[in-house]
Design an enzyme around this catalytic site. Structure first.
Site, PDB file in Angstrom:
ATOM      1  N   LYS A 200       0.882  -1.215  -0.057  1.00 29.83           N
ATOM      2  CA  LYS A 200      -0.078  -0.038  -0.046  1.00 29.83           C
ATOM      3  C   LYS A 200       1.043   1.232   0.095  1.00 29.83           C
ATOM      4  O   LYS A 200       1.505   1.533   1.006  1.00 29.83           O
ATOM      5  CB  LYS A 200      -0.649   0.030   1.228  1.00 29.83           C
ATOM      6  CG  LYS A 200      -1.913   1.012   1.597  1.00 29.83           C
ATOM      7  CD  LYS A 200      -2.266   1.991   0.583  1.00 29.83           C
ATOM      8  CE  LYS A 200      -2.434   3.263   1.574  1.00 29.83           C
ATOM      9  NZ  LYS A 200      -1.834   4.523   1.051  1.00 29.83           N
ATOM     10  N   GLU A 276       8.243   1.549  11.644  1.00 26.31           N
ATOM     11  CA  GLU A 276       9.455   2.255  11.686  1.00 26.31           C
ATOM     12  C   GLU A 276       8.682   3.741  11.583  1.00 26.31           C
ATOM     13  O   GLU A 276       8.289   4.070  10.498  1.00 26.31           O
ATOM     14  CB  GLU A 276      10.224   2.409  10.257  1.00 26.31           C
ATOM     15  CG  GLU A 276      10.723   0.733  10.038  1.00 26.31           C
ATOM     16  CD  GLU A 276      12.105   0.667  10.681  1.00 26.31           C
ATOM     17  OE1 GLU A 276      12.678   1.442  11.580  1.00 26.31           O
ATOM     18  OE2 GLU A 276      12.764  -0.572  10.285  1.00 26.31           O
ATOM     19  N   CYS A 310      13.035  10.909   7.738  1.00 29.46           N
ATOM     20  CA  CYS A 310      12.741  10.342   8.958  1.00 29.46           C
ATOM     21  C   CYS A 310      13.863  10.325  10.031  1.00 29.46           C
ATOM     22  O   CYS A 310      13.836  10.637  11.337  1.00 29.46           O
ATOM     23  CB  CYS A 310      12.240   8.967   9.112  1.00 29.46           C
ATOM     24  SG  CYS A 310      13.429   7.960   8.205  1.00 29.46           S
ATOM     25  N   GLU A 410       7.951  16.196  15.463  1.00 24.55           N
ATOM     26  CA  GLU A 410       8.444  15.881  14.092  1.00 24.55           C
ATOM     27  C   GLU A 410       7.719  16.827  13.056  1.00 24.55           C
ATOM     28  O   GLU A 410       6.744  16.931  13.027  1.00 24.55           O
ATOM     29  CB  GLU A 410       8.310  14.532  13.377  1.00 24.55           C
ATOM     30  CG  GLU A 410       9.045  14.094  12.481  1.00 24.55           C
ATOM     31  CD  GLU A 410       8.891  12.881  12.017  1.00 24.55           C
ATOM     32  OE1 GLU A 410       7.720  12.422  11.852  1.00 24.55           O
ATOM     33  OE2 GLU A 410      10.023  12.291  11.561  1.00 24.55           O
TER      34      GLU A 410
HETATM   35  P1  NAD Z   1       1.704   8.634   7.380  1.00 24.90           P
HETATM   36  O1  NAD Z   1       1.777   7.751   8.456  1.00 24.90           O
HETATM   37  O2  NAD Z   1       0.741   9.551   6.920  1.00 24.90           O
HETATM   38  O3  NAD Z   1       1.459   7.448   6.021  1.00 24.90           O
HETATM   39  C1  NAD Z   1       2.114   6.372   5.852  1.00 24.90           C
HETATM   40  C2  NAD Z   1       1.163   5.196   5.125  1.00 24.90           C
HETATM   41  O4  NAD Z   1       0.283   5.071   6.230  1.00 24.90           O
HETATM   42  C3  NAD Z   1       0.938   5.677   3.899  1.00 24.90           C
HETATM   43  O5  NAD Z   1       0.796   4.642   3.223  1.00 24.90           O
HETATM   44  C4  NAD Z   1      -0.712   6.136   4.353  1.00 24.90           C
HETATM   45  O6  NAD Z   1      -1.518   6.025   3.372  1.00 24.90           O
HETATM   46  C5  NAD Z   1      -0.982   5.325   5.258  1.00 24.90           C
HETATM   47  N1  NAD Z   1      -1.905   5.635   6.264  1.00 24.90           N
HETATM   48  C6  NAD Z   1      -2.352   6.982   6.599  1.00 24.90           C
HETATM   49  N2  NAD Z   1      -3.239   7.070   7.541  1.00 24.90           N
HETATM   50  C7  NAD Z   1      -3.743   5.848   7.713  1.00 24.90           C
HETATM   51  C8  NAD Z   1      -4.932   5.107   8.480  1.00 24.90           C
HETATM   52  N3  NAD Z   1      -5.628   5.883   9.405  1.00 24.90           N
HETATM   53  N4  NAD Z   1      -4.865   3.662   8.581  1.00 24.90           N
HETATM   54  C9  NAD Z   1      -3.824   3.341   7.586  1.00 24.90           C
HETATM   55  N5  NAD Z   1      -3.007   3.521   7.050  1.00 24.90           N
HETATM   56  C10 NAD Z   1      -2.954   4.823   7.011  1.00 24.90           C
HETATM   57  O7  NAD Z   1       3.165   9.238   7.093  1.00 24.90           O
HETATM   58  P2  NAD Z   1       3.660   9.923   5.653  1.00 24.90           P
HETATM   59  O8  NAD Z   1       3.124  11.280   5.772  1.00 24.90           O
HETATM   60  O9  NAD Z   1       3.516   9.032   4.702  1.00 24.90           O
HETATM   61  O10 NAD Z   1       5.342   9.859   5.950  1.00 24.90           O
HETATM   62  C11 NAD Z   1       6.030  10.649   6.894  1.00 24.90           C
HETATM   63  C12 NAD Z   1       6.279  10.075   8.215  1.00 24.90           C
HETATM   64  O11 NAD Z   1       7.082   8.850   8.029  1.00 24.90           O
HETATM   65  C13 NAD Z   1       7.041  10.734   9.076  1.00 24.90           C
HETATM   66  O12 NAD Z   1       6.830  10.659  10.502  1.00 24.90           O
HETATM   67  C14 NAD Z   1       8.498   9.910   9.184  1.00 24.90           C
HETATM   68  O13 NAD Z   1       9.428  10.325  10.123  1.00 24.90           O
HETATM   69  C15 NAD Z   1       8.024   8.769   8.709  1.00 24.90           C
HETATM   70  N6  NAD Z   1       9.100   7.938   8.181  1.00 24.90           N
HETATM   71  C16 NAD Z   1       9.680   7.026   9.185  1.00 24.90           C
HETATM   72  C17 NAD Z   1      10.965   6.153   8.669  1.00 24.90           C
HETATM   73  C18 NAD Z   1      11.749   5.218   9.510  1.00 24.90           C
HETATM   74  O14 NAD Z   1      12.399   4.468   8.962  1.00 24.90           O
HETATM   75  N7  NAD Z   1      11.653   5.518  10.754  1.00 24.90           N
HETATM   76  C19 NAD Z   1      11.121   6.469   7.160  1.00 24.90           C
HETATM   77  C20 NAD Z   1      10.538   7.372   6.362  1.00 24.90           C
HETATM   78  C21 NAD Z   1       9.594   8.238   6.863  1.00 24.90           C
END
Ligand code: NAD
Length: 508
Positions: A200, A276, A310, A410
């Site tokens: 996804k 993560e 991240c 963040e």
């Molecule tokens: P997000 O959590 O909004 O989305 C991540 C994924 O989850 C997307 O595919 C999104 O569609 C899905 N999602 C969103 N809401 C959902 C819900 N209610 N139920 C199920 N799935 C849902 O994050 P983002 O904005 O795409 O990415 C940024 C975040 O990712 C930042 O917080 C960043 O730190 C983190 N990140 C972490 C790492 C790591 O390895 N630790 C790496 C990259 C990004």
């Protein structure tokens, strides 16, 4: 676009070359289920909007619960009949290596999709997302026919085998900031070990994932083994998280959504959940540090990818005796290096942030930081000269208190919070650790004993000494505390997608 270009050729292109290539790009926008591109059952779509100029690139099919269910059933059928997991590991290796080669052969389209969809400078899309994703898949492909199981030290009358078995159906849910690369961290070990995957992608970066699916089929990955279900997080992501026939969710994204997946698992089938989630990572600069080296690493550590990383080093924890000199140096490096502009221009070092919601959120933090008492040492708002995209200036907030919100939350944008301390190393370490997150940390010092002690004291999945963001598939990546559970990358990730089985044989 059928002509393949080498990575070297792509890296010598002009802005005009990339604009022309972008104009010719075509998009696959449908879900990929059981080896076939297909519309969502509801016919619903969502717009993919480019942060370059707010243009709508395409309408992408939005998977609903029925589509996710079809994808999971197809993944389960592929797993159960052994069409992938029962292959000779060398055959799985050959398929994954072909896939990695095809990714490199299609670097032009994959990089363009990434850049157009989320605004990453094209050079970085080529050099990092595409090349590293291919490298990651190839690395796990190469590992899988060299990985052995175990025999336990039983008494003479028994033989006990400890074997690794694939878990079954993996739901991989990924963010947009390194869309291909983070997907490859899940796909490499999950597929190498024989699982099926339903991916996804984030709403902002679905098109690249769909091209990846086409290339997987071309490489010979059997139908059903890899499915892609773009869609809204609350709908498609949630349906995958709650699906009773998914064995594991491998999630990268925000801490809030990570916790939702833990709830989904608890309320459905108790599936495994590896997460993560974000960070608020400290760069701890001690009084004896090499300031020129630290300044460059601090600037790159926060402004690279417009801060949407991240492991961005978003908190600078610096000793008061060197703060002014370091800050002056960081400003110099930033002004000289971070050219803001069209991400299709190879000269651009900082592109727009991913969407207008993110832009507004970051601007809100800039106001909040000043209300909390910080002063703006650089930037502080939109970079309007760069065009109509979501461009922001690299920003430094000085005089930040570590318990303020801009030091704790963040921001996920090009915003550095500077926290000064004037006590001993322990005080610096205490501030560095005073965060809910624990992804990465760095220490800048010339004293090797202090460096080692600091590395032990810092609660972070990766500690860098006199460097930042040095990483490779060969080392694990992930965090402590609210950042996560589980690690991507390295051979340890093979354990994350397998379960141990004991077979105890009585030898009489
Ligand atoms: P997000 O959590 O909004 O989305 C991540 C994924 O989850 C997307 O595919 C999104 O569609 C899905 N999602 C969103 N809401 C959902 C819900 N209610 N139920 C199920 N799935 C849902 O994050 P983002 O904005 O795409 O990415 C940024 C975040 O990712 C930042 O917080 C960043 O730190 C983190 N990140 C972490 C790492 C790591 O390895 N630790 C790496 C990259 C990004």
């Amino acid at each position: 676009m059928n002509t393949h270009h080498t990575i070297e050729e792509l890296l010598t292109r002009s802005h005009d070359d990339w604009r022309k290539a972008a104009a010719q790009l075509t998009y696959e926008t449908r879900l990929f289920i059981d080896g076939v591109f297909t519309d969502a059952e509801s016919g619903e779509t969502f717009a993919s909007v480019s942060p370059r100029d707010q243009a709508v690139l395409a309408q992408v099919s939005a998977a609903g619960p029925d589509d996710v269910d079809r994808a999971v059933r197809s993944a389960r059928a592929a797993f159960d009949d052994g069409r992938w997991r029962d292959l000779d590991p060398r055959e799985r290796k050959r398929v994954l290596l072909r896939w990695a080669d095809l990714i490199l052969a299609h670097a032009e389209e994959l990089a363009l999709l990434d850049t157009l969809e989320m605004g990453k400078p094209i050079t970085e899309s080529v050099r990092i997302d595409v090349v590293k994703a291919a490298e990651t898949l190839a690395w796990y492909a190469e590992a899988i026919d060299k990985t052995y199981d175990e025999i336990a030290p039983t008494p003479q009358h028994a033989l006990a085998l400890i074997t690794r078995e694939p878990l079954g159906v993996i739901g991989a849910v990924v963010p947009w900031n390194y869309a291909l690369l983070i997907a490859s961290w899940k796909l490499g070990p999950a597929l190498a070990t024989g699982n099926s995957v339903v991916l996804k992608p984030a709403e902002q970066t679905s098109l690249g994932a769909l091209l990846l699916a086409r290339l997987a089929t071309e490489a010979g990955l059997p139908d059903g083994v890899f499915n892609v279900v773009p869609g809204r997080g609350e709908v498609a992501g949630q349906a995958l998280g709650r699906h009773p026939d998914v064995d594991k969710i491998a999630f990268t994204g925000s801490a809030e959504v990570a916790r939702l997946f833990q709830v989904y698992a608890g309320e459905s089938n108790g599936k495994q959940v590896a997460v993560e989630a974000g960070g608020k990572s400290p760069q701890l600069v001690l009084a004896d540090a090499d300031l020129a080296a630290a300044a460059s690493a601090v600037a790159w550590g926060i402004f690279y990818n417009a801060g949407q990383t991240c492991n961005a080093g978003s908190r600078l924890v610096v000793h008061a005796s060197v703060k002014d000199r370091l800050l002056a140096e960081i400003v110099k490096v930033t002004e000289a290096t971070f050219k803001i502009g069209d991400p299709l221009d190879p000269q651009t070092v900082m592109g727009p942030v991913v969407d207008t919601a993110q832009l507004d959120k970051i601007l809100g933090y800039l106001t909040l930081g000043q209300q909390e008492g910080a002063t703006v040492a650089l930037g502080g708002g939109r970079a309007t000269t760069a065009g109509s995209g979501n461009f922001l200036q690299p920003t430094i907030l000085d005089g930040v208190a570590n318990d303020s919100r801009v030091a704790q939350e963040e921001i996920f944008g090009p915003v550095l919070s500077v926290i000064t301390f004037d006590g001993d190393v322990d005080e610096g370490l205490r501030i560095a650790n005073a965060t809910d997150f624990g992804l990465v940390a760095s220490v800048w010092t010339r004293d090797i004993t202090v460096a080692h002690k600091a590395a032990r004291a810092l609660r972070a999945g990766t500690v860098w000494i006199n460097t930042f963001d040095a990483s490779d598939v060969i080392t694990p990546f992930g965090g402590f505390k609210a950042t996560g559970a589980g690690r991507d990358k390295s051979l340890h990730a093979l354990d994350a997608y397998t379960a141990l089985k004991t077979t105890w044989i009585d030898l009489g």
